[in-house]
Design an enzyme around this catalytic site. Sequence first.
Site, PDB file in Angstrom:
ATOM      1  N   CYS A  46       0.843  -1.200   0.000  1.00 26.30           N
ATOM      2  CA  CYS A  46       0.000   0.000   0.000  1.00 26.30           C
ATOM      3  C   CYS A  46       0.884   1.259   0.000  1.00 26.30           C
ATOM      4  O   CYS A  46       1.479   1.577  -1.014  1.00 26.30           O
ATOM      5  CB  CYS A  46      -0.988  -0.050   1.154  1.00 26.30           C
ATOM      6  SG  CYS A  46      -2.446   0.943   0.822  1.00 26.30           S
ATOM      7  N   HIS A  76      -3.646  -5.089   0.588  1.00 28.22           N
ATOM      8  CA  HIS A  76      -3.015  -5.613   1.818  1.00 28.22           C
ATOM      9  C   HIS A  76      -3.119  -7.135   1.824  1.00 28.22           C
ATOM     10  O   HIS A  76      -4.068  -7.685   2.406  1.00 28.22           O
ATOM     11  CB  HIS A  76      -3.717  -5.043   3.053  1.00 28.22           C
ATOM     12  CG  HIS A  76      -3.467  -3.587   3.268  1.00 28.22           C
ATOM     13  ND1 HIS A  76      -2.422  -3.120   4.022  1.00 28.22           N
ATOM     14  CD2 HIS A  76      -4.120  -2.501   2.802  1.00 28.22           C
ATOM     15  CE1 HIS A  76      -2.445  -1.792   4.029  1.00 28.22           C
ATOM     16  NE2 HIS A  76      -3.467  -1.395   3.291  1.00 28.22           N
ATOM     17  N   GLU A  79      -1.626  -9.209   3.520  1.00 31.03           N
ATOM     18  CA  GLU A  79      -1.426  -9.809   4.852  1.00 31.03           C
ATOM     19  C   GLU A  79      -2.731 -10.274   5.496  1.00 31.03           C
ATOM     20  O   GLU A  79      -2.732 -11.207   6.294  1.00 31.03           O
ATOM     21  CB  GLU A  79      -0.700  -8.821   5.791  1.00 31.03           C
ATOM     22  CG  GLU A  79      -1.445  -7.555   6.199  1.00 31.03           C
ATOM     23  CD  GLU A  79      -1.243  -6.391   5.237  1.00 31.03           C
ATOM     24  OE1 GLU A  79      -0.951  -6.642   4.048  1.00 31.03           O
ATOM     25  OE2 GLU A  79      -1.389  -5.227   5.666  1.00 31.03           O
TER      26      GLU A  79
HETATM   27  N1  GLN Z   1      -1.877   6.673   2.983  1.00 27.16           N
HETATM   28  C1  GLN Z   1      -1.991   5.917   1.780  1.00 27.16           C
HETATM   29  C2  GLN Z   1      -3.367   6.035   1.143  1.00 27.16           C
HETATM   30  O1  GLN Z   1      -4.317   6.433   1.770  1.00 27.16           O
HETATM   31  C3  GLN Z   1      -1.648   4.473   2.026  1.00 27.16           C
HETATM   32  C4  GLN Z   1      -2.658   3.753   2.868  1.00 27.16           C
HETATM   33  C5  GLN Z   1      -2.161   2.453   3.414  1.00 27.16           C
HETATM   34  O2  GLN Z   1      -0.970   2.170   3.377  1.00 27.16           O
HETATM   35  N2  GLN Z   1      -3.051   1.661   3.941  1.00 27.16           N
HETATM   36  O3  GLN Z   1      -3.519   5.719   0.013  1.00 27.16           O
END
Ligand code: GLN
Length: 612
Positions: free
Chosen positions: A407, A534, A536
């Site tokens: 992300c 994500h 994970e």
């Molecule tokens: N801050 C970034 C976004 O909002 C990444 C978010 C995250 O890593 N979950 O896109």
Amino acid sequence: MGEGGREKQMRYVLVTGGVVSGLGKGVTASSIGVVLKACGLRVTSIKIDPYLNTDAGTMSPFEHGEVFVLDDGGEVDLDLGNYERFLDIKLTRDNNITTGKIYQSVINKERKGDYLGKTVQVVPHITDAIQEWIERVAMIPVDGKEGPADVCVIELGGTIGDIESRPFIEALSQFSYRVGPDNFCLVHVSLVPVLNVVGEQKTKPTQHSVQRLRALGLTPSILACRSTKSLEDNVKEKLSRFCHVPVANIISLYDVSNIWRIPLLLRDQKVHEAILRRLWPSSAAGEPKLDGWTRMADRCDSLKDPVRIAMVGKYTGLSDSYLSVLKALLHASVAFQRKLVVHWVPAPDLEERTAEEAPDLYEKAWDLLKGANGVLVPGGFGDRGVEGKILAAKYARENNIPFLGICLGMQIAVIEFARSVLNLKDANSTEFDPDTKNPCVIFMPEGSKTHMGGTMRLGLRRTSFQVMDCKSAKLYGNTNYVDERHRHRYEVNPDLVMDLEAAGLSFVGRDETGKRMEILELPAHPYFVGVQFHPEFKSRPGRPSAPFLGLIAASCGQLDALLQSPSQANQPTPKKFPTNVLKTNPYQNGTAKKTINILDGRVLSNSNGVHV
Ligand code: GLN
């Protein structure tokens, strides 16, 4: 329906906590679920968090650990991750009850006029709403089968006596009466400390906590006592006498070498018999089969060869902030028979500023980064440490060190590439620099910037592979698409994609519109992968997540062997790494029929119970 055409009678196991927080109540509750599942029961679970927030989405991982994301986009307490991993189920946002959600539902009803003429009160309106919520949600199937589960494990967050949990305790005590003693079993998790001077196991805190529980209308059937060593017989007898719980129902939760031993500990002390005696008195329960858990726990303890992964993040002081990432790394490293060693690298310490202000910290951070076999930059929000993360990605890219960016970790990899390779010196995300002339990560309006709660791009979304001849597609089992969980507002700027790709960065996975970049790779690098989602959250013991498996394999120098496996990466050849992983692709919902246990190649079908 079931049980002779009547609505199925759900049984409930309530897990409460006493004396202090942090006793591992969540792990105990999920382990109870594991043992019951191994007895052949279908298990679901509910976590109650008595805080006022509607959900965990707006809470700081510093204070409360990671925010776990569900398929339906629910942002929930990390304990739901434990339930999903341990029980191999998929929960819904409603499986996490908070005070905020309950009050919101009652207040909405009040505004609609549903209580017209009545004074709306904690008892009965809030307490009824809690009970109805539990009854409704317990019936939702979560294991991929039809119809409700047999038993619902409810974990009440916090400690008995907390002010904010009072309405829940009252509701649950009414609930135990409503569903009847044959359908309700209370497990109280408590602490038995040892005083250093005399070395005696002290029962008084547990006695007080049980008294308190009784005064609030709840009677424990089972006591699960945390202690450093196994409870002595006379201590169990004393607890039994004062707490009115049979000795056979007093479980000793002493310290064990790894988390996978907890279900075994509970099984050895026959917790299932105590529960079944109460909830299914006429059934003859066989021994729960936990062979897979035993093998996994033994393997975990026997691992010696380390694989060192640098975690470059903001919350490196609190490992719960990255709980699912750690679990996913662990699943993958156990699969490769390596002992996971995490190098916690505080991202801000890698920055030039720290070199001036605190040279020791700067040196330490870089030593940790350079001492690792692989680098992982997890998700995150806010600009603290972003430049340090960019430096970590640059280091990994330039030195051929295996890298996985999740992300925000993917976004910073794009920023780094744009700065270093495209020479766009001020390239940035508009999250950190709204005025940058080279916005390579931008706000993609699927959510809101003005309302922070539940307004991101959340939950399960599809990624289609654009290129099949890439590491990620192979790791995912040569599938055309994968469904993974998301939680973000910003994404790679589609206007820059052509330039980035021309310079060698390949966006091998995109959403169905082709506009949202989901997976990036550097084909010429041993393993440089970024994912907007994500992965994970869907990793399971015995079924490690593909991008994590890739990172660990590459960090052990075994990625080529894994990818060259004749049919697909998910059937690696047995040599250094185990005969393992997946025969069919589990990443497409509902398509995995048969899986091979990662630990020993034993075939487990999805219908026969435990996935370890
Ligand atoms: N801050 C970034 C976004 O909002 C990444 C978010 C995250 O890593 N979950 O896109």
